[in-house]
Design an enzyme around this catalytic site. Structure first.
Site, PDB file in Angstrom:
ATOM      1  N   HIS A  45       0.888  -1.173   0.000  1.00  0.00           N
ATOM      2  CA  HIS A  45       0.000   0.000   0.000  1.00  0.00           C
ATOM      3  C   HIS A  45       0.918   1.212   0.000  1.00  0.00           C
ATOM      4  O   HIS A  45       2.000   1.175   0.611  1.00  0.00           O
ATOM      5  CB  HIS A  45      -0.839   0.113   1.268  1.00  0.00           C
ATOM      6  CG  HIS A  45      -1.756  -1.032   1.557  1.00  0.00           C
ATOM      7  ND1 HIS A  45      -1.344  -2.165   2.201  1.00  0.00           N
ATOM      8  CD2 HIS A  45      -3.089  -1.184   1.342  1.00  0.00           C
ATOM      9  CE1 HIS A  45      -2.381  -2.977   2.355  1.00  0.00           C
ATOM     10  NE2 HIS A  45      -3.449  -2.412   1.844  1.00  0.00           N
ATOM     11  N   ASP A  52       2.180   2.041   3.450  1.00  0.00           N
ATOM     12  CA  ASP A  52       3.120   1.128   4.133  1.00  0.00           C
ATOM     13  C   ASP A  52       4.543   1.531   3.823  1.00  0.00           C
ATOM     14  O   ASP A  52       5.412   1.453   4.682  1.00  0.00           O
ATOM     15  CB  ASP A  52       3.068  -0.330   3.648  1.00  0.00           C
ATOM     16  CG  ASP A  52       1.711  -0.897   3.407  1.00  0.00           C
ATOM     17  OD1 ASP A  52       0.803  -0.542   4.152  1.00  0.00           O
ATOM     18  OD2 ASP A  52       1.584  -1.719   2.474  1.00  0.00           O
TER      19      ASP A  52
END
Ligand code: XLS
Ligand code: NI
Ligand code: NI
Length: 437
Positions: A101, A104
């Site tokens: 993501h 992240d």
């Protein structure tokens, strides 16, 4: 190059007799199974969020994970260092793919501009490391659920500004996925659902979700991104009801809004369980619609009712999964993506190796077993015979559209009753599978 795992060298295949916990017993990347190498069949992928951002916290306590390379700060240099460590890990493991993501890999900034700048700074490192190692991006995605702005959802938020923010964020995530040569892009509806229908205009929210996905399809074309788009079904958690609740619901939604040509499904084992299905069921539903794209490989716990995201170790599970995958022609753009996390009690870095090695070996065994079952042919032959009444006579007339209700009545008045049914032989077939396990 980072050296966070100094004492660990590349994980090798040592065969089923090996007792080395840091060796593969079954995953032999170059070994051919049916028409492809294991590496190409399985296309293993490491997820950035659990493996490099998971701290092991739960509702009752803070994180436990020891990650000596991570200074715990939200700084860009820490994120860049972490990215290099992630590639050291994946390289030593021999995983050809990873997935992330946006939030992240890089810290969210004070506003969108700052967040985009942070992301660019880390993407530069990801790009360098991809080049150095040959590891590729399986899919990118945007985190549209952690920040409090997404409390009511993203594309399905009651607040149009939130929709706009999510669109801008996905635009950027698509751009970096494209820049990194991603093989795909996943939409998991983080908070696209509701907690109560008392405050929800469901029809309007679904229309908005479809609009959002159409905008993404348009933008994909605009920037020339060729990767596959996926929707990842999940029935609940974090919301009470997620709109993309299972494979069938996703397919129906995609068809209703003319989106099906642009999407395949990314199926996750634990999500199938939460939906009251098996993974094999979800794969059959997607496969039959030509929409079986990729899998998030994990497993739940039968005594815990949420998405525990454990590493898959059940040979039955991997065998059933691989039987379904091989049946539908295997993976093309997709992969076996370990959307799984080590337990809170498994807090040492080496646990990350044990977990992934175990998952890869379990899938390699599932692949070999599924291939052996297919080669043996008895299972497929049984299914074929079970439907033999459709291959000729009245069955063939019905399938080809030559027989209507009038013809079927005439036929049955002549026959008097349906011919006797044959046994389904479930126990015989379960025993047959056990011959190969
Ligand atoms: C959460 C989902 C998520 C997606 C990516 O349950 O599995 O991790 O795979 O957003
Ligand atoms: Ni997932
Ligand atoms: Ni999940």
């Amino acid at each position: 190059m980072a050296t966070a795992f100094k004492n660990i060298s590349g994980i090798k295949y040592e065969g089923p007799k090996s007792k080395n916990p840091l060796a593969f017993k079954h995953y032999n990347p170059a070994q051919r199974v049916e028409n492809k190498t294991m590496r190409d069949h399985l296309r293993f992928s490491v997820v950035y969020w659990h493996t490099f951002r998971g701290a092991g916290s739960d509702p009752f306590g803070v994180g436990t994970a020891l990650r000596p390379w991570d200074d715990g700060s939200n700084s860009v240099p820490n994120a860049q260092r972490r990215a290099r460590v992630a590639f050291e890990f994946m390289e030593k493991l021999g995983a050809p793919f990873y997935a992330f993501h946006d939030r992240d890999v890089a810290p969210e900034g004070g506003n969108l501009r700052e967040s985009n700048r942070n992301l660019d700074a880390v993407v530069r490192v990801l790009k360098e490391e991809q080049k150095r190692t040959g590891i590729r991006l399986l899919w990118g995605t945007a985190n549209l659920f952690s920040n409090p702005r997404f409390a009511h959802g993203a594309a399905t938020s009651c607040n149009a500004d939130v929709f706009a923010f999510a669109a801008a964020q996905v635009k950027k995530a698509l751009e970096v996925t494209h820049e990194l040569g991603g093989a795909g892009y996943t939409f998991w509806g983080g908070r696209e659902g509701y907690s109560t229908l008392l405050n929800t205009d469901m029809k309007r929210e679904l229309d908005h979700l479809a609009r959002f996905l159409h905008l993404a399809v348009d933008y994909k074309k605009q920037i020339g991104f060729q990767g596959q788009f996926y929707i990842e079904p999940k029935p609940k958690e974090p919301t009470k009801h997620q709109y993309d609740s299972d494979a069938a619901a996703c397919l129906n939604f995609l068809r209703e809004y003319d989106l099906l040509p642009h999407f395949k499904l990314n199926l996750e084992t634990n999500h199938a369980t939460l939906a009251g299905h098996t993974m094999q069921h979800e794969m059959e539903v997607a496969g039959a619609a030509g929409a079986l794209g990729s899998i998030d490989a994990n497993t739940g716990d039968e005594l815990l009712g949420w998405d525990t995201d454990q590493f898959p170790t059940s040979i039955y599970l991997t065998t059933h999964t691989m039987l379904a995958l091989l049946k539908y022609g295997g993976l093309s753009t997709g992969g076996v993506n370990f959307d799984a996390k080590v337990r809170r009690e498994s807090f040492e870095p080496i646990d990350l190796f044990h977990a992934h090695i175990g998952g890869m070996d379990a899938f390699a065994r599932g692949l070999k077993i599924a291939a052996a079952i297919r080669k043996d042919g008895r299972l497929a032959e049984f299914v074929k015979q079970r439907y033999a009444s459709w291959d000729s006579g009245i069955g063939a007339e019905i399938e080809s559209g030559r027989a209507g209700f009038n013809e079927l009545e005439t036929y049955m008045l002549k026959e008097g009753d349906a011919a006797r049914n044959a046994s389904g032989r479930q126990e015989f077939l379960e025993n047959l599978i056990n011959e190969f396990i």
